[in-house]
Write a protein that holds these residues in place. Sequence first.
Motif, PDB file in Angstrom:
ATOM      1  N   LEU B 257       0.837  -1.202   0.000  1.00 40.12           N
ATOM      2  CA  LEU B 257       0.000   0.000   0.000  1.00 40.12           C
ATOM      3  C   LEU B 257       0.876   1.259   0.000  1.00 40.12           C
ATOM      4  CD1 LEU B 257      -2.773  -1.098   2.534  1.00 40.12           C
ATOM      5  CD2 LEU B 257      -3.021  -0.816   0.055  1.00 40.12           C
ATOM      6  N   ARG B 258       1.976   1.178   0.740  1.00 36.67           N
ATOM      7  CA  ARG B 258       2.902   2.317   0.768  1.00 36.67           C
ATOM      8  C   ARG B 258       3.547   2.503  -0.602  1.00 36.67           C
ATOM      9  NH1 ARG B 258       4.607   6.304   0.436  1.00 36.67           N
ATOM     10  NH2 ARG B 258       6.393   7.378   1.398  1.00 36.67           N
ATOM     11  N   ALA B 259       3.973   1.375  -1.206  1.00 40.93           N
ATOM     12  CA  ALA B 259       4.635   1.449  -2.517  1.00 40.93           C
ATOM     13  C   ALA B 259       3.683   1.993  -3.585  1.00 40.93           C
ATOM     14  CB  ALA B 259       5.141   0.060  -2.916  1.00 40.93           C
ATOM     15  N   GLN B 260       2.395   1.678  -3.432  1.00 42.45           N
ATOM     16  CA  GLN B 260       1.405   2.149  -4.397  1.00 42.45           C
ATOM     17  C   GLN B 260       0.959   3.581  -4.105  1.00 42.45           C
ATOM     18  OE1 GLN B 260      -1.540  -0.844  -3.694  1.00 42.45           O
ATOM     19  NE2 GLN B 260      -0.287  -2.480  -4.575  1.00 42.45           N
ATOM     20  N   GLY B 261       1.493   4.174  -3.034  1.00 41.08           N
ATOM     21  CA  GLY B 261       1.124   5.535  -2.679  1.00 41.08           C
ATOM     22  C   GLY B 261      -0.253   5.650  -2.048  1.00 41.08           C
ATOM     23  N   ARG B 262      -0.830   4.534  -1.634  1.00 47.65           N
ATOM     24  CA  ARG B 262      -2.177   4.609  -1.050  1.00 47.65           C
ATOM     25  C   ARG B 262      -2.129   4.985   0.417  1.00 47.65           C
ATOM     26  NH1 ARG B 262      -5.630  -0.488  -2.758  1.00 47.65           N
ATOM     27  NH2 ARG B 262      -7.199   0.722  -1.613  1.00 47.65           N
ATOM     28  N   ILE B 263      -0.976   4.837   1.053  1.00 44.89           N
ATOM     29  CA  ILE B 263      -0.800   5.388   2.404  1.00 44.89           C
ATOM     30  C   ILE B 263       0.469   6.232   2.379  1.00 44.89           C
ATOM     31  CG2 ILE B 263      -2.065   3.638   3.718  1.00 44.89           C
ATOM     32  CD1 ILE B 263       0.539   2.170   4.219  1.00 44.89           C
ATOM     33  N   ALA B 264       0.452   7.312   3.175  1.00 45.60           N
ATOM     34  CA  ALA B 264       1.556   8.281   3.115  1.00 45.60           C
ATOM     35  C   ALA B 264       2.769   7.790   3.889  1.00 45.60           C
ATOM     36  CB  ALA B 264       1.094   9.622   3.665  1.00 45.60           C
ATOM     37  N   SER B 265       2.529   6.947   4.880  1.00 48.48           N
ATOM     38  CA  SER B 265       3.663   6.423   5.637  1.00 48.48           C
ATOM     39  C   SER B 265       3.289   5.057   6.194  1.00 48.48           C
ATOM     40  CB  SER B 265       4.027   7.372   6.777  1.00 48.48           C
ATOM     41  OG  SER B 265       2.954   7.441   7.690  1.00 48.48           O
ATOM     42  N   MET B 266       4.311   4.302   6.524  1.00 49.91           N
ATOM     43  CA  MET B 266       4.095   2.980   7.115  1.00 49.91           C
ATOM     44  C   MET B 266       4.014   3.122   8.620  1.00 49.91           C
ATOM     45  SD  MET B 266       4.347  -0.096   5.425  1.00 49.91           S
ATOM     46  CE  MET B 266       5.387  -1.221   6.348  1.00 49.91           C
ATOM     47  N   PRO B 267       2.993   2.579   9.240  1.00 52.67           N
ATOM     48  CA  PRO B 267       3.044   2.505  10.700  1.00 52.67           C
ATOM     49  C   PRO B 267       4.163   1.555  11.130  1.00 52.67           C
ATOM     50  CG  PRO B 267       1.104   1.345   9.859  1.00 52.67           C
ATOM     51  CD  PRO B 267       1.814   1.914   8.669  1.00 52.67           C
ATOM     52  N   ILE B 268       4.598   1.692  12.363  1.00 45.29           N
ATOM     53  CA  ILE B 268       5.545   0.705  12.894  1.00 45.29           C
ATOM     54  C   ILE B 268       4.777  -0.601  13.073  1.00 45.29           C
ATOM     55  CG2 ILE B 268       6.849   0.058  14.966  1.00 45.29           C
ATOM     56  CD1 ILE B 268       7.384   3.099  15.283  1.00 45.29           C
ATOM     57  N   VAL B 269       5.359  -1.679  12.608  1.00 46.44           N
ATOM     58  CA  VAL B 269       4.716  -2.993  12.779  1.00 46.44           C
ATOM     59  C   VAL B 269       5.580  -3.827  13.718  1.00 46.44           C
ATOM     60  CG1 VAL B 269       3.926  -5.094  11.646  1.00 46.44           C
ATOM     61  CG2 VAL B 269       3.691  -2.886  10.475  1.00 46.44           C
ATOM     62  N   ARG B 270       5.013  -4.196  14.842  1.00 44.83           N
ATOM     63  CA  ARG B 270       5.730  -5.079  15.769  1.00 44.83           C
ATOM     64  C   ARG B 270       5.088  -6.454  15.677  1.00 44.83           C
ATOM     65  NH1 ARG B 270       8.932  -1.712  18.685  1.00 44.83           N
ATOM     66  NH2 ARG B 270       8.089   0.347  19.157  1.00 44.83           N
ATOM     67  N   ARG B 271       5.907  -7.437  15.343  1.00 45.57           N
ATOM     68  CA  ARG B 271       5.374  -8.785  15.139  1.00 45.57           C
ATOM     69  C   ARG B 271       5.657  -9.669  16.346  1.00 45.57           C
ATOM     70  NH1 ARG B 271       7.834 -11.583  10.634  1.00 45.57           N
ATOM     71  NH2 ARG B 271       9.699 -10.398  11.139  1.00 45.57           N
ATOM     72  N   VAL B 272       4.592 -10.296  16.833  1.00 42.27           N
ATOM     73  CA  VAL B 272       4.729 -11.257  17.917  1.00 42.27           C
ATOM     74  C   VAL B 272       4.476 -12.647  17.335  1.00 42.27           C
ATOM     75  CG1 VAL B 272       3.772 -12.056  20.116  1.00 42.27           C
ATOM     76  CG2 VAL B 272       3.978  -9.595  19.644  1.00 42.27           C
ATOM     77  N   GLY B 273       5.425 -13.542  17.554  1.00 42.27           N
ATOM     78  CA  GLY B 273       5.300 -14.901  17.063  1.00 42.27           C
ATOM     79  C   GLY B 273       6.495 -15.696  17.540  1.00 42.27           C
ATOM     80  N   ILE B 274       6.710 -16.837  16.942  1.00 32.45           N
ATOM     81  CA  ILE B 274       7.820 -17.701  17.354  1.00 32.45           C
ATOM     82  C   ILE B 274       9.064 -17.279  16.566  1.00 32.45           C
ATOM     83  CG2 ILE B 274       8.624 -20.085  17.569  1.00 32.45           C
ATOM     84  CD1 ILE B 274       5.574 -20.856  17.281  1.00 32.45           C
ATOM     85  N   PRO B 275      10.150 -16.945  17.267  1.00 29.68           N
ATOM     86  CA  PRO B 275      11.330 -16.398  16.579  1.00 29.68           C
ATOM     87  C   PRO B 275      12.220 -17.475  15.964  1.00 29.68           C
ATOM     88  CG  PRO B 275      11.705 -16.386  18.931  1.00 29.68           C
ATOM     89  CD  PRO B 275      10.325 -16.944  18.739  1.00 29.68           C
ATOM     90  N   ASN B 276      11.701 -18.180  14.977  1.00 23.62           N
ATOM     91  CA  ASN B 276      12.513 -19.107  14.193  1.00 23.62           C
ATOM     92  C   ASN B 276      13.214 -20.144  15.051  1.00 23.62           C
ATOM     93  OD1 ASN B 276      13.634 -20.161  11.834  1.00 23.62           O
ATOM     94  ND2 ASN B 276      15.484 -18.916  12.023  1.00 23.62           N
ATOM     95  N   LYS B 277      12.429 -20.846  15.866  1.00 26.39           N
ATOM     96  CA  LYS B 277      13.057 -21.916  16.652  1.00 26.39           C
ATOM     97  C   LYS B 277      12.059 -23.016  16.970  1.00 26.39           C
ATOM     98  CE  LYS B 277      12.419 -19.847  21.260  1.00 26.39           C
ATOM     99  NZ  LYS B 277      13.125 -19.333  22.434  1.00 26.39           N
ATOM    100  N   PHE B 278      12.613 -24.189  17.230  1.00 27.51           N
ATOM    101  CA  PHE B 278      11.830 -25.313  17.749  1.00 27.51           C
ATOM    102  C   PHE B 278      11.940 -25.302  19.261  1.00 27.51           C
ATOM    103  CE2 PHE B 278      13.217 -27.158  13.573  1.00 27.51           C
ATOM    104  CZ  PHE B 278      11.946 -27.271  13.009  1.00 27.51           C
ATOM    105  N   ILE B 279      10.890 -25.757  19.910  1.00 24.10           N
ATOM    106  CA  ILE B 279      10.980 -25.962  21.358  1.00 24.10           C
ATOM    107  C   ILE B 279      10.846 -27.459  21.595  1.00 24.10           C
ATOM    108  CG2 ILE B 279       9.934 -25.534  23.594  1.00 24.10           C
ATOM    109  CD1 ILE B 279       9.187 -22.783  22.656  1.00 24.10           C
ATOM    110  N   GLY B 280      11.947 -28.067  22.008  1.00 23.76           N
ATOM    111  CA  GLY B 280      11.996 -29.524  22.096  1.00 23.76           C
ATOM    112  C   GLY B 280      11.535 -30.089  23.419  1.00 23.76           C
ATOM    113  N   TYR B 281      11.346 -29.224  24.391  1.00 25.46           N
ATOM    114  CA  TYR B 281      10.906 -29.742  25.686  1.00 25.46           C
ATOM    115  C   TYR B 281       9.387 -29.669  25.806  1.00 25.46           C
ATOM    116  CZ  TYR B 281      11.837 -24.729  26.496  1.00 25.46           C
ATOM    117  OH  TYR B 281      11.914 -23.370  26.374  1.00 25.46           O
TER     118      TYR B 281
END
Lengths: 268, 303
Positions: B257-281
């Motif tokens: 949307l930013r690249a297409q000029g449909r929004i003037a700026s990008m909000p900050i995006v904070r992503r919560v999820g699993i940071p690229n790891k397995f949990i083996g226990y």
Amino acid sequence: MDSIELARSVRLTALDLCHSKRASHIGGAYSVADILAVLYADVLNISPLTVDNPERDRVFYSKGHACTALYAVLNACGYLKGYDLLKEFTVNGSYFTSHVNHQIPGVELSTGSLGHALGVACGTALALKRKGNAGSVFTIVSDGELDEGSNWESLLAGAHHALDNMILIIDYNKIQSFGSVEEVLALEPLADKLRAFRWQVTEVDGHNHDELRKTLAESSLARNGLPKAIIAHTVKGKGVSFMEGQLAWHYKSPNDADYTRARAELEA
Amino acid sequence: MRNTFINSLCELARAHDDIFLMCGDLGYSVLEPFAEQFPERFLNAGIAEQNMTEMAVGLAREGYNVFTYSIGNFPTLRCMEQIRYDVCYHDANVKIIAVGGGYAYGALGVSHHTTEDIAMLRSIPNMLVTAPADPHEARSIAKYLVSHRGPAYVRLNKAGEPMIHRGEVDVQPGRLITVREGAGVAVLTTGAVLDGAIRQIDEAGRPWAVYSCPMLSAFDTETMCSLARRFDCIVTMEEHQLAGGFGSAVLECLSDLRAQGRIASMPIVRRVGIPNKFIGYAGTQEYLRMKAGVDLGRILENA
């Protein structure tokens, strides 16, 4: 066109396609050519006008790499009205990809990744049974593709659900991509394996039209609780002396000299 | 939500005689009512997910609307190529139901942690990825899918999720469901993490907006533009690896949307999820979420 003429036509068209478009897999197209010719000339209850008829027989062509044979038989039998196979095969924007494509009339399923069609055939056969539909479901697989474990899941399922409306045809030309089947990953004793999986097994000469016709017709009619497997013993490259039994013709496309020699042999 | 989904399917199957349910030898004590009421439209395919998915395509070609059911990775990653080539390329009417999204089967180990499925499935053309947050969303998705022609994936949690919405919701591909209006920060979640997000926001007393996204697909761009204009910060939350998941999808949309000029700026995006790891226990779902960082703790500290 009788099945002998149809088979000759399929081989000639496959030769044209592999030569003009520098395509591979002519060896596998020639090993399966007689099977397809007998099916389309004498066995299947489908026609260009009934490709969507619910009562038709279904053909799942699992050895999608040998596409030239299937496209050729569909072309010869009138399924490709409005298409120019020889011109369009593999060109930019054409659905005649060099692994068979369901966007082409008469092709039930896109294949090319091995070991998918038999399971789709199982689902189709189950659906036809549950809907009381009398159609038969034919699946043509290569021998090398039986390396794929998914086929053996499907073999279990076909027998377990008593899918006696299924006919599996194995184009057993004994050569796969990197060597002979027995060298790469042995299938023998194949008939015993299939019988142990509770399939009714018939072994035929996959180039003898009378044998093929009789076995395919009987297998299609026999609703005896058992799915049918027909092991068709074939020769890779069958019909052209210098291609027969040669691993190289899994890959090679015929050059001009090959083309002339092959054409002369096929037309003789 | 698993029982809600299956019970909904069972009810819907009375009026929709094309619904067919297959399972990969899982679903004991859950699928029996369907199997008993509709034996002609039920099949236990055995522990053979490749063949189950292929058979589903065969059945779908003959007019059935086929649902395949198993745990997490088995009807999905195990048979990914069947999903891509047989289901999606042929646009077959097959729906894949996976129970145990994220760490729902926490103590069972990594085999049963379903933490890469969204990324893999959402990349395949024709596939509609869905992940309900509560039983209302699960029922709404079931209703939607009985008339949706084509492939879909349903990522269920398991059991015991509280009701968050007041009733059924209007689910549509790419639509955000407003859970609560707010200011400053917009929290976007998919799947069963919604409940935990709300609790943490409430405990911290923040006035943040919260949206649930039960159907990941091309986002409704008007909604995303509006979010970008109204909020300086967008938080995404999912019980899934960060790479390629829901947060990635939101980022892709906002960036486009930013690249297409449909929004003037990008909000900050904070992503919560699993940071690229397995949990083996071993651990409960709640414990493993906490160990993986699937909560709003750090976001609340910093915002």
